[in-house]
Each structure stands twice: as C-alpha cells, then as structure tokens.
Scaffold this active site. Structure first.
Site, PDB file in Angstrom:
ATOM      1  N   HIS A 441       0.610   5.212  -3.168  1.00 27.94           N
ATOM      2  CA  HIS A 441       1.562   4.925  -4.402  1.00 27.94           C
ATOM      3  C   HIS A 441       2.545   4.261  -4.182  1.00 27.94           C
ATOM      4  O   HIS A 441       3.160   4.269  -3.101  1.00 27.94           O
ATOM      5  CB  HIS A 441       1.388   6.070  -5.475  1.00 27.94           C
ATOM      6  CG  HIS A 441       2.472   6.932  -4.900  1.00 27.94           C
ATOM      7  ND1 HIS A 441       3.002   7.804  -5.940  1.00 27.94           N
ATOM      8  CD2 HIS A 441       2.736   7.582  -3.862  1.00 27.94           C
ATOM      9  CE1 HIS A 441       3.395   8.609  -5.452  1.00 27.94           C
ATOM     10  NE2 HIS A 441       3.633   8.493  -4.189  1.00 27.94           N
ATOM     11  N   GLU A 442       3.226   3.480  -4.948  1.00 33.53           N
ATOM     12  CA  GLU A 442       4.135   2.399  -5.064  1.00 33.53           C
ATOM     13  C   GLU A 442       4.059   1.465  -3.982  1.00 33.53           C
ATOM     14  O   GLU A 442       5.170   1.057  -3.401  1.00 33.53           O
ATOM     15  CB  GLU A 442       5.537   3.412  -4.912  1.00 33.53           C
ATOM     16  CG  GLU A 442       5.634   4.502  -5.883  1.00 33.53           C
ATOM     17  CD  GLU A 442       5.794   4.081  -7.277  1.00 33.53           C
ATOM     18  OE1 GLU A 442       5.925   2.654  -7.507  1.00 33.53           O
ATOM     19  OE2 GLU A 442       5.220   4.665  -8.252  1.00 33.53           O
ATOM     20  N   GLY A 443       3.011   1.115  -3.625  1.00 33.90           N
ATOM     21  CA  GLY A 443       2.545  -0.065  -2.838  1.00 33.90           C
ATOM     22  C   GLY A 443       2.222   0.641  -1.365  1.00 33.90           C
ATOM     23  O   GLY A 443       2.834   1.304  -0.916  1.00 33.90           O
TER      24      GLY A 443
END
Length: 601
Positions: A441-443
């Site tokens: 998550h978050e890239g």
C-alpha cells in the site's frame, strides 16, 4: 514470556545520541519543551499501550470488523483505547496549540507512536490517517475547511481517510472516473466508487472525513484533470452538529491477511443525488495536494514496517535467551545441561540479521521524520530547502526499504522461535502478517522504484541525488577519525562508487535504449540504493557507539554499543555486498524479465 514492545535503550540512542532531538528545543516552535517533556509523552504512550492496546492485541487480530448490512462493528475496547490516546493529546501531538495540538517534534511523536503501533497492531491506523488528512487540509485548505473539519479531527471527534483507488484503475490514478459536478451553491456533487479505503467506515467517531480524488465534469483526462474534495460521511448542521447522511455508502469490507484491526472498505459515493463535496484548493490540482498526504503516509508506512520489525526482533531475542534446547557441536556430553538457543551460531545469525534490518530501518524512518520537520522548522530558508530536497529524493527508499526488510526480519523471528513462532499464542506470526501489507500500500515497491528513477533521480538537475551522496561522504570523512571503523568507511566508499557508476549506466540506458527495457530492473536499483543508505546509517550509528565506548561506559551500555558495532559488521559483510550483483544486472541492462513473454508463463 515478557510482553516486549520497544527496546527503550535503543529508542533513547536514536533520539538523543544519533539524532539530537533535545537540540530541537532551541527552535521557536518547540521552546516550551525539553527532554523531560519528550520522555513524559513517550512514557504516557507506553502506559496507554500497555494498559489499553496490549491486552486486546490478539482480540483485534482474531475478531475482525463485521458489517451487518447497515453498520460496521468493531470490538468496543478499541474505541476505549483510541479515546485514551485522544484524551492524552498524543493523537494530535504535532499539531499547533490553537488546533488542540501539543506542538511536539514529529520525531518524538513518532517514538511515542511506536509503542502504540506495536501494542495495538494497526488499531492506531485510524489516528494516523486522521492526522495526515488534517495536515493536508491545514496546508492546502481554506480557513473555512480548517475550522469545519480540521479542528474536530484534531480533537478526536472526527476521523479522516484518503480515497484514491478505484476498482477499474488501481494505482493508475490518471484513469480514475469518479465524477464531480459543480452545484449552484459552489459545492460539488460527487459520484463514483473507491476501494481499499483504510478506515473508510467504522463506529469509532462521530463522523468520517474522506479526502476524495475526482474529475470535475469537463476536466482533461489524465492526472492533470484530477481535483480533491472533502466528502464527509455526514453533513453538518449550521451549529456544527451532525446532520444528514451524505450518500457515502459502505459497499463492503475486505477481509485481510493481517492488519485486521483497521477496516479496509469499498465505498460508493452519491448513488442518488450525489455526495456533497467541498473543493480543496484549486480545480485540477488534486493530485498535487494529495501527494502531501501520500508522502506523509509513505513515511508512516515505512515507520510502521520498522517498528513491527523491531518488535519481532525484541520478542524473538527474549525467547532465545530463555529457551533451553540442545547443546553446542563442541559438547559431546549428552548429560550436560542444555543451552539456551541464543548460544547456537545460526540463531545468532538470524538475530543479527533482524537487528541489522530493524534498527537500520528505524534509523532511516526517524531520519526521514526529522528531515520532514527540518523542511518546516529549521533556522534558515536554505536549511529548510536542503532538508526538503533530501526528503523528496529519499521518500521512495524510506517507504520501501523498511517495507521489504521488515517482513524479512519478522520471518526470521518466526524461524528463531520455531514451532512457537508459527502459532498465534505468540505475536510474531501476527507481526509478519501485519507487516506484509507494507510493500503493497501507498505505492508498491515497483511503483516506488519507477518514481525514484524517472522522477526523483533527474529532478532539479539531480539535486536530491547529489545532496544524498554529499551527506554520505561527510559521514565517511567523520568515520576516518576512528581507525576501528576503517573497514566500514572503506566499504561504504566502494559502495558509493558502484552506486555512481550504476546510476550513470541507468540514466544512459533510459536515454538511448527502449525505455521499457531500461526500466525493467528498476526495483534492483531501488534495492541497491536502499542498501547503501542503510550501510551509511549503520556507519553513523557506529561512529556514535565508538565515541561512547571510548568514554568507558558502565557494563550495560558497553554491551549495548558493542551490539551496535556487531550489527553494523553483519550488515557490511553479509548484506551490503549484494549490491555488486545487482549493479551488474543494471549496468548490463539485463533483459531476462523484459524478454519473458506472457505466453511462456
């Protein structure tokens, strides 16, 4: 087994010996604080963690949130625990005084949050996202938005999210289709679907403030046509009380491998008349604003990965010191007492690896947190800009290295404990499951590697890259004053030379070869750079430890500092040399992955 959270001696080392957190009190923003108040906040967080979060940690993992078709249900003890955090002020520790904050340095807030995160799984994720949401609005929102939404979030009455991902676009934000139509009153009507929204629905607060990316009707396609909106779950009455439902509907809960305390949701906006949305800043600038929160969230993800790695390491160390099993190969007497498993060489290897990963990662994320602070509160504009340049460049590494090596550390904690590590009577298997989300998550790691190479590396004539090399070279010069660190400083110098040569080759390949081929090994570049950065931070820790040992500390501290030097030696001898094989792959633009055909799988 003791319920080990964080190594308090190591946290003290990080805050006051490696990073001069006490020196921050000379800055105007923090002049009301001193080391005593910093420690009081950290101790308060530890007390809340042990009293409210630790007793329910396993329950939060086992009893996942449920949805009865109308309402989300979470175990009530979590609401009590979060209320204790908010009442202590730690929930808004870094916020301004006039927004119900404590104006603490972020590095101190991060240390306090570490205890809460380790004790409560991802239960603190609700607060962390709320803080990031409020920080974005405070930076880019109007006074009206700040007064209406930020204040109740700082007080803990409302919680916040960010809603970006859509079912049809995933990480490709340029393809999002959530629609915004301007109404006569200047607000917008939002309609569309979002998925994987952490904390998207729950019963922990009076309201949920969603930051939603959407495309205003008639806006250009791609990322340049995206705007950002505040879309609350409930509208507010004129007196600020909770009003009508705002057509933010929970479409379902996702059931996760780990991180189960925090809901992951699918949300539907505006199925009838459209959800009321309030524009943040200017039209078509939404992604720029959201990156404020995303970059903060990326440091938050890296920090979460690091502290979970530390917790697993601490737990497995305690276990290994108290678990008798077997005898050393040199012992031929079957009647001799068993030794604790920490005496076995391979267990030492696994514990050393964990220590190198976890404490290296913790140093990295605290460094990033301090850079973020410096970019706002350092004494001069030049210092603030320099810190911003470093942080902007290093963010992909700060997010990714702990996220990749944190789960590796947790896997080793399980291995150290053997069968006991694999059962949920001990928390290390939960640590692994919780940590496994962080590379996603978050890239994802792949996205971060592309960001590093294609954006951060060439940006502003490679200023961030050059500033990072400069910081490492300064540390090498300092290390040369200590003959015992010659091995480390020499190896780091060689690693930087390899990094430089590799970087030149990667940039050349991007300019002269098929760009898809040139970027096909981007993750290896990120891994290479990350290992060099961690080696640098271990050299910094080694300098501090070497100076301290020269002062002849008492025995406990002597053991602590010797442990630092041994972990640094492990990293330099076992981990750093891997960069040379990765460098060969990158310099030669290896096409193994690129040449693979989909039909061959």
């Amino acid at each position: 087994m003791p319920a080990t959270l964080m190594n308090e001696r190591d946290l003290e080392f990080m805050l006051y010996e490696l990073f001069d957190s006490e020196g921050l009190t000379s800055r105007e923003r923090y002049q009301d604080h001193d080391r005593q108040t910093f420690n009081e906040v950290i101790n308060t967080a530890k007390t809340i963690a042990e009293k409210h979060f630790l007793p329910i940690r396993q329950k939060l993992d086992i009893e996942q949130p449920t949805f009865d078709g109308k309402k989300v249900h979470i175990i009530p003890e979590l609401k009590t625990a979060i209320a204790a955090v908010n009442e202590s002020g730690i929930g808004s520790a870094t916020a301004d005084y006039d927004l119900d904050g404590m104006q603490l340095p972020p590095i101190i807030a991060s240390a306090a949050g570490a205890f809460l995160s380790v004790a409560g799984g991802v239960g603190m994720g609700y607060n962390m996202l709320t803080t990031a949401n409020a920080n974005l609005l405070q930076a880019h929102g109007s006074d009206e938005l700040i007064n209406t939404w930020v204040k109740p979030m700082r007080e803990g009455r409302f919680m916040g999210t960010m809603a970006m991902t859509e079912p049809g676009s995933g990480s490709g934000l340029g393809d999002l289709i959530t629609k915004a139509v301007k109404a006569d009153d200047g607000t917008y009507r939002i309609s569309g679907s979002k998925i994987y929204i952490s904390g998207g629905d729950h019963d922990l607060s009076d309201n949920i403030v969603h930051l939603v990316l959407a495309r205003i009707q008639g806006a250009p396609k791609g990322v340049k046509g995206i705007s950002l909106f505040v879309v609350p779950k409930f509208l507010l009455n004129d007196d600020g009380s909770i009003g009508a439902d705002n057509e933010v509907a929970l479409a379902g809960l996702f059931h996760k491998m780990g991180g189960r305390a925090q809901t992951s949701t699918a949300l539907s906006f505006g199925e009838k008349n459209g959800s009321v949305g309030y524009l943040v800043g200017e039209e078509h600038c939404g992604l720029k604003y959201m990156f404020h929160m995303m970059n903060e969230a990326r440091i938050m993800v890296g920090t979460g990965a690091a502290v979970i790695a530390v917790a697993g390491y601490q737990y497995s160390v305690d276990y290994a010191k108290n678990r008798p099993q077997g005898r050393l190969p040199s012992c031929k007497d079957p009647l001799s007492p068993m030794v604790n498993i920490i005496e076995h060489a391979d267990v030492k290897r696994m514990l050393l690896a964990q220590k190198a990963y976890a404490e290296g990662a913790l140093a990295l994320v605290l460094y990033g947190t301090q850079l973020s602070d410096d970019s706002h509160t350092a004494a001069t504009e030049e210092q603030r800009q320099y810190a911003h340049t470093l942080l902007d460049f290093l963010t992909p590494i700060i997010k990714t290295w702990p996220s990749e090596y944190g789960p590796k550390a947790n896997s080793l904690a399980i291995q150290v404990m053997g069968g006991h590590g694999y059962i949920n009577e001990h928390p290390v298997e939960m640590f692994y499951r919780d940590n496994r989300l962080n590379p996603i998550h978050e890239g994802t790691t792949g996205i971060q590697s592309l960001d590093l190479i294609t954006r951060k590396l060439p940006m502003n004539k490679m200023q961030g890259y050059k500033a990072t090399l400069n910081e490492m070279l300064k540390t090498i010069d300092e290390a040369k004053q200590h003959p015992s660190l010659l091995e480390f400083s020499t190896q780091l110098s060689q690693a930087i030379e390899t990094l430089t040569t590799t970087t030149e080759a990667v940039l050349s390949a991007m300019a002269t070869k098929n760009i898809d081929l040139a970027l096909s090994n981007s993750v290896k570049y990120l891994e290479l750079f990350g290992n060099v950065i961690i080696a640098w931070l271990w050299l910094k820790q080694s300098i501090v430890a070497t100076k301290a040992l020269a002062e002849q500390p008492h025995q406990t501290d002597e053991h602590f500092y010797q442990g630092k030097l041994q972990a640094a030696q492990y990293f330099y001898r076992f981990e750093l040399p891997e960069i040379y094989s990765w460098s060969n792959i990158l310099i030669n633009t290896d096409s193994t992955s690129y040449d693979m055909q989909s039909e061959w799988f």
